[in-house]
Design an enzyme around this catalytic site. Structure first.
Site, mmCIF file in Angstrom:
data_model
loop_
_atom_site.group_PDB
_atom_site.id
_atom_site.type_symbol
_atom_site.label_atom_id
_atom_site.label_comp_id
_atom_site.label_asym_id
_atom_site.label_seq_id
_atom_site.Cartn_x
_atom_site.Cartn_y
_atom_site.Cartn_z
ATOM 1 N N ARG A 1 0.833 -1.156 -0.092
ATOM 2 C CA ARG A 1 -0.123 -0.065 -0.104
ATOM 3 C C ARG A 1 0.888 1.212 0.000
ATOM 4 O O ARG A 1 1.931 1.238 0.384
ATOM 5 C CB ARG A 1 -0.929 0.083 1.345
ATOM 6 C CG ARG A 1 -2.107 -1.074 1.324
ATOM 7 C CD ARG A 1 -2.695 -1.113 2.536
ATOM 8 N NE ARG A 1 -3.473 0.081 2.662
ATOM 9 C CZ ARG A 1 -3.502 1.394 3.500
ATOM 10 N NH1 ARG A 1 -2.579 0.968 4.465
ATOM 11 N NH2 ARG A 1 -4.335 2.099 3.170
ATOM 12 N N ARG B 1 2.911 5.101 17.065
ATOM 13 C CA ARG B 1 4.118 5.773 17.208
ATOM 14 C C ARG B 1 3.811 7.512 17.408
ATOM 15 O O ARG B 1 3.048 7.947 16.847
ATOM 16 C CB ARG B 1 5.084 5.814 15.920
ATOM 17 C CG ARG B 1 5.624 4.625 16.014
ATOM 18 C CD ARG B 1 6.429 4.613 14.675
ATOM 19 N NE ARG B 1 5.684 3.581 13.831
ATOM 20 C CZ ARG B 1 5.859 3.336 12.435
ATOM 21 N NH1 ARG B 1 6.587 3.901 11.910
ATOM 22 N NH2 ARG B 1 4.857 2.478 11.734
ATOM 23 N N LYS C 1 3.816 -6.630 11.876
ATOM 24 C CA LYS C 1 2.970 -7.114 10.645
ATOM 25 C C LYS C 1 3.283 -8.586 10.232
ATOM 26 O O LYS C 1 4.509 -8.891 9.907
ATOM 27 C CB LYS C 1 3.313 -5.947 9.512
ATOM 28 C CG LYS C 1 2.400 -6.112 8.357
ATOM 29 C CD LYS C 1 2.168 -4.772 7.644
ATOM 30 C CE LYS C 1 1.618 -5.015 6.317
ATOM 31 N NZ LYS C 1 1.247 -3.659 5.711
HETATM 32 C C1 BTN Z 1 0.385 -4.267 2.391
HETATM 33 O O1 BTN Z 1 1.082 -2.934 1.787
HETATM 34 O O2 BTN Z 1 0.085 -3.972 3.392
HETATM 35 C C2 BTN Z 1 -0.157 -4.675 1.036
HETATM 36 C C3 BTN Z 1 0.574 -5.673 0.604
HETATM 37 C C4 BTN Z 1 0.231 -6.443 -0.471
HETATM 38 C C5 BTN Z 1 1.400 -7.495 -0.960
HETATM 39 C C6 BTN Z 1 0.643 -8.421 -1.996
HETATM 40 S S1 BTN Z 1 1.512 -9.798 -2.537
HETATM 41 C C7 BTN Z 1 0.828 -10.195 -3.774
HETATM 42 C C8 BTN Z 1 0.029 -8.955 -4.226
HETATM 43 N N1 BTN Z 1 0.866 -8.525 -5.314
HETATM 44 C C9 BTN Z 1 1.638 -7.456 -5.194
HETATM 45 O O3 BTN Z 1 2.423 -6.715 -5.762
HETATM 46 N N2 BTN Z 1 1.087 -6.964 -3.806
HETATM 47 C C10 BTN Z 1 0.160 -7.943 -3.465
#
Ligand code: BTN
Length: 326
Positions: free
Chosen positions: A123, A324, A188
């Site tokens: 994100r 934080r 996380k």
């Molecule tokens: C976040 O930032 O929390 C979201 C992460 C999402 C990662 C997943 S991995 C599968 C899919 N492909 C990507 O490039 N991103 C999502």
């Protein structure tokens, strides 16, 4: 030419195999085996090459097994039309499905899994670290008819169902952090990224991406700029295979998506709040350039965060919260 998937599957048991033996098993020359070993090493597979003993992956690997996942999905009525595509490496599983959608191909009910991603997306433009054959990188395409307004809160609902799958498998009780992080004790473990291809106000394709840390190599610890952990570290029991975890997630995701456009987020508000660790806590919401400090009071029927600021409850749709600096 040796098939890298077959070579990897052979080495996944953690035993030593000579180049000659592997060549005979795969019907190729030793030189072809060597070439594929190099290719797999470049993807991040830690294949040792020891003189006199051969090739080996120390400790073995729990590889994703597309056939096993398909078999599992065939046993669930609602998943019979789900298509599963597994790749050794992609730039991003989300991007893979978006490319297809943009090219006019249907991505509805298509699942894409990769053993690694070279440009995994998180994100807010962040990178998603995606090392080889240790975690789950999963995307699912879903066609919706009435525009994204009909699927408000979906990314939160996805986080919730993934949390429930992990609990039902007896792995761990993860908590949720708004909007869609999966955590264990404020570290996380996973995240959800939903992207849209097409007109946001009409029929369009959603690409729902999930990244889940199953067994993150410790060597990445320095590179990740936020507190993280993985399922392997937080479980008290033996981890199920990644294929089993992925299968269960796909089943739950399909069940969720099949009814989401008509039912929406309302039924998920309470269970989501129950699984959230920040309710009643003082948090800082970073929304664009703005920072708002308040007490998290819950979420609304469309997934917005409810913050108590100066005695009043206000709702915010976008952003990220942290404890934080509080
Ligand atoms: C976040 O930032 O929390 C979201 C992460 C999402 C990662 C997943 S991995 C599968 C899919 N492909 C990507 O490039 N991103 C999502």
């Amino acid at each position: 030419m040796a098939n890298p998937e077959r070579l990897l599957a052979q080495l996944a048991d953690g035993e030593y195999y000579s180049g000659e033996h592997l060549g005979a098993l795969l019907g190729v020359s030793r030189a072809a085996v060597w070439k594929q070993v190099k290719r797999l090493q470049n993807l991040g597979a830690e294949i040792l090459s020891v003189k006199g003993k051969g090739y080996c992956i120390a400790g073995g690997l729990d590889l994703l097994d597309a056939d096993l996942i398909r078999k599992h999905l065939q046993e669930v009525e609602i998943c019979k039309k789900v298509l599963v595509n597994l790749q050794l490496q992609l730039d991003s599983t989300n991007q893979y499905l978006i490319r297809k959608s943009v090219a006019g191909e249907s991505v509805h009910r298509q699942v894409c899994l990769a053993e690694s991603q070279s440009a995994g997306r998180g994100r807010r433009g962040r990178q998603w670290h995606s090392p080889f054959a240790n975690n789950i990188y999963l995307s699912m395409g879903w066609r919706i008819q009435e525009g994204v307004n009909t699927v408000g809160g979906l990314s939160l609902a996805v986080g919730l169902i993934v949390r429930n799958v992990i609990a039902e498998l007896g792995i761990a009780e993860l908590s949720l952090k708004w909007p869609n992080d999966l955590q264990f004790e404020e570290k996380k473990v996973g995240g959800v990224l939903i992207e849209i291809s097409g007109e946001a106000t009409g029929a369009c394709d959603l690409v729902i991406g999930l990244g889940l840390n199953v067994k993150m190599p410790r060597s990445l610890a320095q590179e990740i700029d936020q507190a993280w952990t993985d399922l392997q570290s937080v479980t008290q029991s033996m981890l199920p295979s990644r294929s089993k975890i992925a299968s269960q997630i796909i089943v739950s995701l399909t069940q969720l998506l099949a009814h989401y456009e008509s039912r929406g987020f309302a039924a998920y508000v309470q269970p989501w709040e129950k699984a959230c660790a920040q309710i009643g806590e003082k948090v800082v919401l970073q929304s664009g350039q703005k920072q708002i400090t308040g007490i998290m009071r819950g979420i609304s029927h469309n997934g917005a965060i409810k913050l108590e600021v100066a005695g009043r409850i206000e709702e915010f749709v976008g952003g990220e919260i942290s404890l934080r600096g509080v």
